[in-house]
Write a protein that holds these residues in place. Structure first.
Motif, short mmCIF file in Angstrom:
data_model
loop_
_atom_site.label_atom_id
_atom_site.label_comp_id
_atom_site.label_asym_id
_atom_site.label_seq_id
_atom_site.Cartn_x
_atom_site.Cartn_y
_atom_site.Cartn_z
N GLY A 17 0.81 -1.21 0.00
CA GLY A 17 0.00 0.00 0.00
C GLY A 17 0.84 1.26 0.00
O GLY A 17 0.55 2.22 -0.72
N SER A 18 1.92 1.25 0.79
CA SER A 18 2.77 2.44 0.88
C SER A 18 3.49 2.71 -0.45
O SER A 18 3.68 3.86 -0.84
CB SER A 18 3.80 2.27 2.00
N LEU A 19 3.88 1.65 -1.14
CA LEU A 19 4.56 1.81 -2.43
C LEU A 19 3.59 2.33 -3.50
O LEU A 19 3.95 3.19 -4.31
CB LEU A 19 5.17 0.48 -2.87
N LEU A 20 2.36 1.81 -3.49
CA LEU A 20 1.34 2.31 -4.42
C LEU A 20 1.02 3.77 -4.11
O LEU A 20 0.90 4.60 -5.03
CB LEU A 20 0.08 1.45 -4.33
N ALA A 21 0.89 4.09 -2.82
CA ALA A 21 0.59 5.46 -2.41
C ALA A 21 1.67 6.43 -2.89
O ALA A 21 1.37 7.54 -3.37
CB ALA A 21 0.46 5.53 -0.89
N LYS A 22 2.91 6.00 -2.79
CA LYS A 22 4.05 6.84 -3.20
C LYS A 22 3.94 7.22 -4.67
O LYS A 22 4.17 8.38 -5.05
CB LYS A 22 5.35 6.06 -2.94
N TYR A 23 3.54 6.26 -5.52
CA TYR A 23 3.42 6.53 -6.94
C TYR A 23 2.22 7.42 -7.25
O TYR A 23 2.27 8.27 -8.14
CB TYR A 23 3.33 5.22 -7.73
N PHE A 24 1.12 7.23 -6.51
CA PHE A 24 -0.05 8.10 -6.69
C PHE A 24 0.32 9.55 -6.38
O PHE A 24 -0.05 10.47 -7.10
CB PHE A 24 -1.19 7.66 -5.76
N VAL A 25 1.06 9.74 -5.29
CA VAL A 25 1.48 11.09 -4.88
C VAL A 25 2.35 11.73 -5.95
O VAL A 25 2.22 12.92 -6.27
CB VAL A 25 2.21 11.05 -3.52
N LYS A 26 3.25 10.93 -6.54
CA LYS A 26 4.12 11.45 -7.61
C LYS A 26 3.30 11.94 -8.80
O LYS A 26 3.73 12.83 -9.53
CB LYS A 26 5.09 10.35 -8.07
N LYS A 27 2.13 11.35 -9.00
CA LYS A 27 1.27 11.74 -10.11
C LYS A 27 0.31 12.88 -9.73
O LYS A 27 -0.57 13.25 -10.50
CB LYS A 27 0.48 10.53 -10.61
N GLY A 28 0.48 13.40 -8.49
CA GLY A 28 -0.30 14.56 -8.08
C GLY A 28 -1.56 14.26 -7.32
O GLY A 28 -2.35 15.18 -7.03
N ASP A 29 -1.80 13.01 -6.98
CA ASP A 29 -3.01 12.66 -6.24
C ASP A 29 -2.81 12.86 -4.74
O ASP A 29 -1.68 12.84 -4.23
CB ASP A 29 -3.38 11.19 -6.50
N LEU A 30 -3.90 13.04 -4.01
CA LEU A 30 -3.87 13.16 -2.56
C LEU A 30 -4.25 11.80 -1.96
O LEU A 30 -5.34 11.28 -2.25
CB LEU A 30 -4.85 14.23 -2.09
N SER A 383 8.85 -6.77 -12.43
CA SER A 383 8.93 -5.54 -11.63
C SER A 383 8.07 -4.42 -12.24
O SER A 383 7.42 -4.60 -13.27
CB SER A 383 10.38 -5.09 -11.53
N ASN A 384 8.10 -3.25 -11.58
CA ASN A 384 7.35 -2.06 -11.99
C ASN A 384 5.84 -2.25 -11.93
O ASN A 384 5.09 -1.63 -12.69
CB ASN A 384 7.76 -1.61 -13.41
N SER A 385 5.39 -3.11 -11.03
CA SER A 385 3.96 -3.38 -10.93
C SER A 385 3.19 -2.18 -10.38
O SER A 385 2.04 -1.97 -10.74
CB SER A 385 3.71 -4.61 -10.05
N CYS A 386 3.82 -1.39 -9.50
CA CYS A 386 3.14 -0.21 -8.95
C CYS A 386 2.67 0.71 -10.07
O CYS A 386 1.51 1.14 -10.11
CB CYS A 386 4.06 0.55 -8.00
N LEU A 387 3.58 1.02 -10.96
CA LEU A 387 3.27 1.92 -12.07
C LEU A 387 2.20 1.33 -12.98
O LEU A 387 1.28 2.03 -13.43
CB LEU A 387 4.54 2.22 -12.86
N LYS A 388 2.30 0.02 -13.24
CA LYS A 388 1.31 -0.64 -14.10
C LYS A 388 -0.08 -0.60 -13.48
O LYS A 388 -1.07 -0.30 -14.16
CB LYS A 388 1.74 -2.10 -14.33
N ILE A 389 -0.17 -0.90 -12.19
CA ILE A 389 -1.48 -0.91 -11.50
C ILE A 389 -2.06 0.50 -11.44
O ILE A 389 -3.25 0.71 -11.71
CB ILE A 389 -1.34 -1.52 -10.09
N ILE A 390 -1.23 1.47 -11.08
CA ILE A 390 -1.71 2.84 -10.94
C ILE A 390 -2.16 3.41 -12.28
O ILE A 390 -3.21 4.06 -12.37
CB ILE A 390 -0.63 3.72 -10.29
N ASN A 391 -1.41 3.18 -13.33
CA ASN A 391 -1.81 3.64 -14.66
C ASN A 391 -3.12 3.00 -15.08
O ASN A 391 -3.98 3.65 -15.71
CB ASN A 391 -0.73 3.35 -15.68
N ASP A 392 -3.31 1.73 -14.74
CA ASP A 392 -4.54 1.03 -15.08
C ASP A 392 -5.73 1.62 -14.30
O ASP A 392 -6.81 1.82 -14.86
CB ASP A 392 -4.40 -0.46 -14.77
N ILE A 393 -5.51 1.87 -13.00
CA ILE A 393 -6.57 2.46 -12.18
C ILE A 393 -6.96 3.85 -12.69
O ILE A 393 -8.14 4.16 -12.87
CB ILE A 393 -6.13 2.55 -10.70
N LYS A 394 -5.96 4.68 -12.93
CA LYS A 394 -6.24 6.06 -13.37
C LYS A 394 -6.88 6.08 -14.75
O LYS A 394 -7.78 6.89 -15.01
CB LYS A 394 -4.94 6.87 -13.35
#
Length: 399
Positions: A17-30, A383-394
């Motif tokens: 969760g913390s790793l996913l959150a970190k990537y969301f924040v980098k993309k400007g999300d709260l 690897s790089n699953s955080c970015l893949k999941i976040i891009n898919d969600i967004k």
């Protein structure tokens, strides 16, 4: 920009969760986090705001525990704490655009109960356990509801299985807990031969696990063969240096003075030398040729890094005989364990034989590590699953 609440249930789930959150924040999300159990340490490390009060429980929370562990949960106030967290997640529902659920039925239920759109990384369940996943009732009902927008599984087999069962697309895009190691990929091969030792992170079994691993090392300390092998313990900060010193002094280990104050502790016993380190979990795991593990997430990450794992069955409440057996089904044939033993002495001797076997396979069987890598891709993913999941969600949410 989206406002997102992360709901997670357990130490390993908090890490993802913390790793996913970190990537969301980098993309400007709260992003805020609501860890259902534990103190949310991983979120704190990434400076993610935690909603509500946190509390550690003896067993680490609602999960895969022994019967006695569940009793401790109930009488330790976990049920009352659970309902307080449930109410909080419902109360806050209008402050967020959607919830991101990491774990099992517990946070899935929280999101469904709040009647909030949610995305799910279902890390706690796998079809590898039984061949066909039997979701706990009524998890299936929550996942087919209109609130469950997308589901991400922890492996290919589970994604295919759940796609058929739920009659909605379930994706496998890797496991976020592996993204921690992307920073170490350019490091050179470590010499000498390294064995990582992971006794777990939960009290009180952490102390029992530590002592059992020490018994294995003490039994094989007369073998000169181990003189040039580095044994490195990954110790959680909740266990202090003074406590470690006391345990090892009582067991007649000899302390070796080190120049650096932050280099951990070093002890010898016969031909065995151990290093005990704090806050170097990922480094020790990455540098190890294989690991001896009595932990959940560490074993999964080791397999994901194509490193063999040797288990030692413990008394729990988490790392029990049944937990270890389930973990072997989840992670595949490169998790080795002595499971048919007469007594503790027999268990220790069989474990030492497995250690020698794995060293032999790594050093002399060229196909062995190739097979470990194939297993890693199948069971854990790339690897790089955080970015893949976040891009898919967004991409889905912003349609």
């Amino acid at each position: 920009m989206s406002r997102i609440l992360l709901l997670s249930n357990g130490h390993g789930e908090d890490l993802s969760g913390s790793l996913l959150a970190k990537y969301f924040v980098k993309k400007g999300d709260l992003v805020d986090a609501l860890p259902i159990v534990g103190d949310g340490e991983n979120y704190k490390k990434e400076n993610i705001r935690i909603i509500g009060k946190t509390k550690k429980f003896r067993t680490g929370g609602i999960g895969y525990n022994s019967f006695s562990g569940r009793i401790f949960e109930i009488f330790g106030g976990q049920i009352i704490y659970f309902f307080k967290k449930l109410y909080l997640s419902y109360k806050l529902r209008n402050k967020y655009d959607f919830y991101l659920v990491i774990g099992d039925i517990v946070p899935v239920f929280f999101a469904w109960f709040a009647k909030k759109d949610f995305f799910t990384y279902l890390v706690a369940y796998s079809s590898h356990y039984e061949g066909k996943l039997k979701l706990p009732w009524p998890c299936k009902f929550f996942l087919i509801s209109k609130y469950a927008k997308k589901i991400y599984a922890r492996d290919f087999l589970t994604a295919d299985d759940l796609t058929q069962q739920l009659r909605k697309k379930v994706s496998f895009l890797g496991n976020p807990f592996m993204d921690k190691f992307s920073f170490f990929e350019n490091k050179s091969k470590i010499v000498p031969f390294n064995i990582g030792l992971f006794p777990g992170s939960r009290f009180p079994e952490l102390l029992d696990n530590l002592k059992l691993i020490l018994e294995v090392l003490e039994t094989m300390s007369k073998l000169k063969y181990f003189e040039n092998i580095a044994f490195k313990f990954a110790i959680v900060k909740a266990l202090s240096m003074e406590e470690i010193r006391q345990i090892l002094n009582q067991r007649k280990w000899i302390y070796i003075e080190k120049k650096g104050k932050n280099d951990g502790l070093e002890f010898t016993y016969g031909f065995i030398t151990i290093n005990l380190n704090w806050n170097l979990f990922e480094e020790i795991l990455f540098e190890s040729n294989f690991v001896i593990s009595m932990a959940g997430t560490a074993s999964e990450q080791a397999i994901g890094l194509a490193k063999p794992v040797i288990q030692i069955e413990g008394n729990g409440p988490q790392f029990t005989k049944s937990f270890a057996e389930a973990q072997r089904r989840l992670l595949g044939r490169y998790v080795f364990c002595s499971s048919n033993y007469i007594n503790k002495k027999d268990q220790i001797n069989q474990t030492i034989n497995l250690i020698l076997k794995v060293i032999y396979l790594i050093k002399l069987d060229k196909k062995f590590l190739v097979s470990c890598l194939d297993n890693a891709n199948l069971r854990i993913g790339e690897s790089n699953s955080c970015l893949k999941i976040i891009n898919d969600i967004k991409g889905f949410h912003e349609k």
